[in-house]
Design a protein around this motif. Structure first.
Motif, PDB file in Angstrom:
ATOM      1  N   TYR A  74       2.306   1.737  -3.425  1.00  0.00           N
ATOM      2  CA  TYR A  74       1.227   2.073  -4.359  1.00  0.00           C
ATOM      3  C   TYR A  74       0.831   3.541  -4.210  1.00  0.00           C
ATOM      4  O   TYR A  74       0.669   4.262  -5.204  1.00  0.00           O
ATOM      5  CB  TYR A  74       0.027   1.167  -4.088  1.00  0.00           C
ATOM      6  CG  TYR A  74      -1.202   1.507  -4.903  1.00  0.00           C
ATOM      7  CD1 TYR A  74      -1.248   1.240  -6.270  1.00  0.00           C
ATOM      8  CD2 TYR A  74      -2.314   2.095  -4.307  1.00  0.00           C
ATOM      9  CE1 TYR A  74      -2.381   1.552  -7.018  1.00  0.00           C
ATOM     10  CE2 TYR A  74      -3.437   2.401  -5.040  1.00  0.00           C
ATOM     11  CZ  TYR A  74      -3.469   2.121  -6.398  1.00  0.00           C
ATOM     12  OH  TYR A  74      -4.592   2.437  -7.132  1.00  0.00           O
ATOM     13  N   ASN A  75       0.687   4.009  -2.967  1.00  0.00           N
ATOM     14  CA  ASN A  75       0.347   5.415  -2.740  1.00  0.00           C
ATOM     15  C   ASN A  75       1.419   6.339  -3.291  1.00  0.00           C
ATOM     16  O   ASN A  75       1.122   7.401  -3.852  1.00  0.00           O
ATOM     17  CB  ASN A  75       0.144   5.671  -1.247  1.00  0.00           C
ATOM     18  CG  ASN A  75      -1.149   5.079  -0.721  1.00  0.00           C
ATOM     19  OD1 ASN A  75      -2.024   4.686  -1.489  1.00  0.00           O
ATOM     20  ND2 ASN A  75      -1.270   5.000   0.590  1.00  0.00           N
ATOM     21  N   ASP A  76       2.684   5.953  -3.136  1.00  0.00           N
ATOM     22  CA  ASP A  76       3.772   6.760  -3.685  1.00  0.00           C
ATOM     23  C   ASP A  76       3.686   6.816  -5.209  1.00  0.00           C
ATOM     24  O   ASP A  76       3.888   7.864  -5.822  1.00  0.00           O
ATOM     25  CB  ASP A  76       5.121   6.177  -3.253  1.00  0.00           C
ATOM     26  CG  ASP A  76       6.297   6.965  -3.792  1.00  0.00           C
ATOM     27  OD1 ASP A  76       6.493   8.119  -3.351  1.00  0.00           O
ATOM     28  OD2 ASP A  76       7.015   6.444  -4.669  1.00  0.00           O
ATOM     29  N   VAL A  93       0.830  -1.203   0.000  1.00  0.00           N
ATOM     30  CA  VAL A  93       0.000   0.000   0.000  1.00  0.00           C
ATOM     31  C   VAL A  93       0.864   1.253   0.000  1.00  0.00           C
ATOM     32  O   VAL A  93       0.595   2.217  -0.723  1.00  0.00           O
ATOM     33  CB  VAL A  93      -0.950  -0.007   1.218  1.00  0.00           C
ATOM     34  CG1 VAL A  93      -1.638   1.344   1.376  1.00  0.00           C
ATOM     35  CG2 VAL A  93      -1.993  -1.106   1.087  1.00  0.00           C
ATOM     36  N   GLU A  94       1.932   1.245   0.798  1.00  0.00           N
ATOM     37  CA  GLU A  94       2.823   2.410   0.875  1.00  0.00           C
ATOM     38  C   GLU A  94       3.412   2.753  -0.492  1.00  0.00           C
ATOM     39  O   GLU A  94       3.407   3.915  -0.910  1.00  0.00           O
ATOM     40  CB  GLU A  94       3.948   2.138   1.866  1.00  0.00           C
ATOM     41  CG  GLU A  94       4.976   3.255   1.953  1.00  0.00           C
ATOM     42  CD  GLU A  94       6.165   2.877   2.809  1.00  0.00           C
ATOM     43  OE1 GLU A  94       7.046   3.740   2.987  1.00  0.00           O
ATOM     44  OE2 GLU A  94       6.234   1.723   3.292  1.00  0.00           O
ATOM     45  N   PHE A  98      -8.139  12.617  -4.146  1.00  0.00           N
ATOM     46  CA  PHE A  98      -7.613  11.478  -3.412  1.00  0.00           C
ATOM     47  C   PHE A  98      -8.371  11.313  -2.099  1.00  0.00           C
ATOM     48  O   PHE A  98      -8.569  12.257  -1.345  1.00  0.00           O
ATOM     49  CB  PHE A  98      -6.128  11.669  -3.106  1.00  0.00           C
ATOM     50  CG  PHE A  98      -5.211  11.193  -4.198  1.00  0.00           C
ATOM     51  CD1 PHE A  98      -5.551  10.115  -4.986  1.00  0.00           C
ATOM     52  CD2 PHE A  98      -4.004  11.823  -4.417  1.00  0.00           C
ATOM     53  CE1 PHE A  98      -4.710   9.669  -5.996  1.00  0.00           C
ATOM     54  CE2 PHE A  98      -3.142  11.396  -5.419  1.00  0.00           C
ATOM     55  CZ  PHE A  98      -3.497  10.314  -6.201  1.00  0.00           C
ATOM     56  N   TYR A 102      -8.861   8.209   1.216  1.00  0.00           N
ATOM     57  CA  TYR A 102      -8.409   6.926   1.726  1.00  0.00           C
ATOM     58  C   TYR A 102      -9.535   5.917   1.600  1.00  0.00           C
ATOM     59  O   TYR A 102     -10.702   6.222   1.834  1.00  0.00           O
ATOM     60  CB  TYR A 102      -7.952   7.044   3.182  1.00  0.00           C
ATOM     61  CG  TYR A 102      -6.641   7.780   3.311  1.00  0.00           C
ATOM     62  CD1 TYR A 102      -5.477   7.255   2.776  1.00  0.00           C
ATOM     63  CD2 TYR A 102      -6.577   9.019   3.948  1.00  0.00           C
ATOM     64  CE1 TYR A 102      -4.273   7.934   2.872  1.00  0.00           C
ATOM     65  CE2 TYR A 102      -5.367   9.708   4.055  1.00  0.00           C
ATOM     66  CZ  TYR A 102      -4.220   9.166   3.513  1.00  0.00           C
ATOM     67  OH  TYR A 102      -3.040   9.838   3.600  1.00  0.00           O
ATOM     68  N   ASN A 139       1.009   9.275  -6.255  1.00  0.00           N
ATOM     69  CA  ASN A 139       1.473  10.655  -6.134  1.00  0.00           C
ATOM     70  C   ASN A 139       2.284  11.077  -7.351  1.00  0.00           C
ATOM     71  O   ASN A 139       2.200  12.229  -7.804  1.00  0.00           O
ATOM     72  CB  ASN A 139       2.327  10.815  -4.877  1.00  0.00           C
ATOM     73  CG  ASN A 139       1.510  10.731  -3.602  1.00  0.00           C
ATOM     74  OD1 ASN A 139       0.304  10.968  -3.616  1.00  0.00           O
ATOM     75  ND2 ASN A 139       2.159  10.384  -2.506  1.00  0.00           N
ATOM     76  N   GLU A 192      -0.294  11.014 -10.760  1.00  0.00           N
ATOM     77  CA  GLU A 192      -1.629  11.580 -10.542  1.00  0.00           C
ATOM     78  C   GLU A 192      -2.238  12.130 -11.824  1.00  0.00           C
ATOM     79  O   GLU A 192      -3.437  12.033 -12.053  1.00  0.00           O
ATOM     80  CB  GLU A 192      -1.543  12.683  -9.493  1.00  0.00           C
ATOM     81  CG  GLU A 192      -2.866  13.372  -9.215  1.00  0.00           C
ATOM     82  CD  GLU A 192      -2.711  14.487  -8.192  1.00  0.00           C
ATOM     83  OE1 GLU A 192      -3.726  15.072  -7.823  1.00  0.00           O
ATOM     84  OE2 GLU A 192      -1.573  14.759  -7.790  1.00  0.00           O
ATOM     85  N   ILE A 249      -7.784  13.301   1.798  1.00  0.00           N
ATOM     86  CA  ILE A 249      -6.478  13.213   2.457  1.00  0.00           C
ATOM     87  C   ILE A 249      -5.984  14.559   2.949  1.00  0.00           C
ATOM     88  O   ILE A 249      -5.075  14.619   3.775  1.00  0.00           O
ATOM     89  CB  ILE A 249      -5.422  12.581   1.525  1.00  0.00           C
ATOM     90  CG1 ILE A 249      -5.163  13.473   0.311  1.00  0.00           C
ATOM     91  CG2 ILE A 249      -5.818  11.192   1.106  1.00  0.00           C
ATOM     92  CD1 ILE A 249      -3.959  13.049  -0.487  1.00  0.00           C
ATOM     93  N   GLU A 290      -4.935   2.717   1.813  1.00  0.00           N
ATOM     94  CA  GLU A 290      -4.797   2.867   0.367  1.00  0.00           C
ATOM     95  C   GLU A 290      -5.502   4.123  -0.122  1.00  0.00           C
ATOM     96  O   GLU A 290      -6.619   4.427   0.291  1.00  0.00           O
ATOM     97  CB  GLU A 290      -5.398   1.648  -0.330  1.00  0.00           C
ATOM     98  CG  GLU A 290      -5.468   1.751  -1.843  1.00  0.00           C
ATOM     99  CD  GLU A 290      -6.372   0.696  -2.448  1.00  0.00           C
ATOM    100  OE1 GLU A 290      -6.743   0.850  -3.626  1.00  0.00           O
ATOM    101  OE2 GLU A 290      -6.723  -0.266  -1.739  1.00  0.00           O
ATOM    102  N   LYS A 291      -4.851   4.854  -1.021  1.00  0.00           N
ATOM    103  CA  LYS A 291      -5.487   6.001  -1.654  1.00  0.00           C
ATOM    104  C   LYS A 291      -6.333   5.546  -2.833  1.00  0.00           C
ATOM    105  O   LYS A 291      -5.950   4.644  -3.582  1.00  0.00           O
ATOM    106  CB  LYS A 291      -4.442   6.993  -2.152  1.00  0.00           C
ATOM    107  CG  LYS A 291      -3.701   7.748  -1.070  1.00  0.00           C
ATOM    108  CD  LYS A 291      -2.710   8.713  -1.694  1.00  0.00           C
ATOM    109  CE  LYS A 291      -1.937   9.484  -0.639  1.00  0.00           C
ATOM    110  NZ  LYS A 291      -0.939  10.395  -1.251  1.00  0.00           N
TER     111      LYS A 291
END
Length: 233
Positions: free
Chosen positions: A37-39, A34-35, A100, A102, A42, A45, A139, A109-110
């Protein structure tokens, strides 16, 4: 950057070659946390793609900003603005695209929905305790997260899925092809104690400036818009 982090990013990347919506969903990664994936979100986007992280760590492109998609999203956004009665500055219901949020599952997860519908901050009661306050939704803002109430799937193309048989979605205002969502769902905002919504005896409070009780979406009109946009391509 650790070698493990680098390895994960190597298997999560956009395709080099052009592709169209006929190849969707298109897998672009595996074993992704998840970490990470969120990066990735970003950094990507503004790519024009919509992504999905699955429970096993696989990542897919599930949609893209092709012309038909954007026209339909715009129409749906207009449907959700109707109860505002034409108010465009500080309306009681805000409708935006791809903010975005959560994921309601709480795993961190975003997600970026095509359409987000939520009450104006003027109608969000302040928490009685300044901390911990309400759980995060957007977020970059603190909002009371809405209850997840399930979903329903409609088959409203000109043909039934997987066949050459004409569908029954062939005229406007057919009861079977109307999506009616209570406007009060937007203002669902029970008190939260120890992280748990207290729903016993709770009733939503809808502003008296709202016009109508439901968001009424005619799936035939969406079908026809899709056909019109395809004809004009």
């Amino acid at each position: 950057m650790s070698s493990q982090y680098t390895a994960r990013l190597k298997v999560l990347q956009l395709p080099d070659e052009p592709f169209d919506e006929n190849r969707l969903p298109l897998q672009i990664g595996s074993n992704v946390s998840v970490e990470h994936y969120n990066d990735f979100l970003n950094r990507c986007e503004s790519s024009g793609y919509k992504f999905q992280l699955r429970d096993n760590g696989d990542v897919f492109i599930i949609d893209m900003a092709y012309r038909e998609h954007e026209f339909i999203v715009s129409l749906l956004q207009d449907y959700f603005k109707i109860p505002n009665g034409g108010v465009i500055l500080n309306p009681p219901i805000d409708v935006v695209g791809q903010p975005f949020h959560y994921c309601p599952s709480g795993n961190g997860e975003k997600i970026a929905p095509d359409i987000a519908v939520y009450p104006s901050m003027d109608y969000i009661p302040k928490p009685t305790l300044p901390y911990p306050g309400p759980p995060p939704s957007d977020i970059n803002a603190k909002l009371w997260r809405q209850e997840v109430r399930g979903f329903r799937v409609w088959d409203f193309g000109t043909l039934q899925t997987g066949s050459q048989v004409a569908s029954e979605c062939n005229a406007p205002n057919l009861p079977a092809y109307q999506v009616n969502i209570p406007v009060s769902d937007v203002f669902w905002n029970p008190p939260i104690i120890a992280g748990v919504p207290v729903v016993a005896g709770y009733a939503e409070i809808v502003p008296n400036t709202i016009n109508g009780n439901n968001f009424n979406i005619d799936l035939y009109q969406i079908q026809q818009l899709s056909l019109k946009v395809q004809d004009n391509n």
